[in-house]
Scaffold this motif. Structure first.
Motif, mmCIF file in Angstrom:
data_model
loop_
_atom_site.group_PDB
_atom_site.id
_atom_site.type_symbol
_atom_site.label_atom_id
_atom_site.label_comp_id
_atom_site.label_asym_id
_atom_site.label_seq_id
_atom_site.Cartn_x
_atom_site.Cartn_y
_atom_site.Cartn_z
ATOM 1 N N ALA A 72 10.791 19.418 51.324
ATOM 2 C CA ALA A 72 12.095 19.822 51.723
ATOM 3 C C ALA A 72 12.697 18.895 50.009
ATOM 4 O O ALA A 72 14.192 19.882 49.702
ATOM 5 C CB ALA A 72 13.067 19.171 52.293
ATOM 6 N N ILE A 125 14.729 23.866 57.156
ATOM 7 C CA ILE A 125 16.104 24.367 56.628
ATOM 8 C C ILE A 125 17.040 23.130 56.864
ATOM 9 O O ILE A 125 17.750 22.522 56.251
ATOM 10 C CB ILE A 125 17.497 25.769 57.078
ATOM 11 C CG1 ILE A 125 16.437 26.586 56.487
ATOM 12 C CG2 ILE A 125 18.560 25.731 56.917
ATOM 13 C CD1 ILE A 125 16.224 27.135 55.254
ATOM 14 N N ILE A 174 15.972 20.234 54.484
ATOM 15 C CA ILE A 174 16.003 20.667 53.436
ATOM 16 C C ILE A 174 17.737 20.157 52.761
ATOM 17 O O ILE A 174 18.496 19.504 52.289
ATOM 18 C CB ILE A 174 16.287 22.395 53.012
ATOM 19 C CG1 ILE A 174 15.307 22.091 52.349
ATOM 20 C CG2 ILE A 174 16.831 22.447 51.450
ATOM 21 C CD1 ILE A 174 14.708 24.214 51.989
#
Length: 83
Positions: A14, A63, A66
């Motif tokens: 990430a 996600i 990140i």
């Protein structure tokens, strides 16, 4: 323990993706970027647990990691510009 290892591995990847996504010039090297990504993943994991988004013993998703890494990278760049 396993969720911590997963969070670190996901955070490493990430961090690399966050550096590619984050606009602006980064002067951070590979290891700093990886460390910031791991910190972002841990932020997403434990912050999500604190907010009740994740059950105990699970790690944040890719996600979310990140996004956490981008937030940490943004804060790092603000601090680095001042010094």
């Amino acid at each position: 323990m396993w969720s911590l290892i997963v969070a670190i591995v996901i955070g490493f990847v990430a961090g690399l993706i966050a550096r590619a996504i984050h606009p602006g010039e980064d002067k951070a090297g590979f290891f700093v970027t990886a460390a910031l990504g791991i910190a972002g993943s841990l932020l997403a994991t434990y912050g999500g647990r604190f907010l009740g988004l994740y059950p105990e013993g699970s790690s944040a998703g890719f996600i979310a990691s990140i996004i956490g890494a981008i937030i940490i990278l943004f804060i790092y760049n603000l601090i680095a510009k001042k010094s």
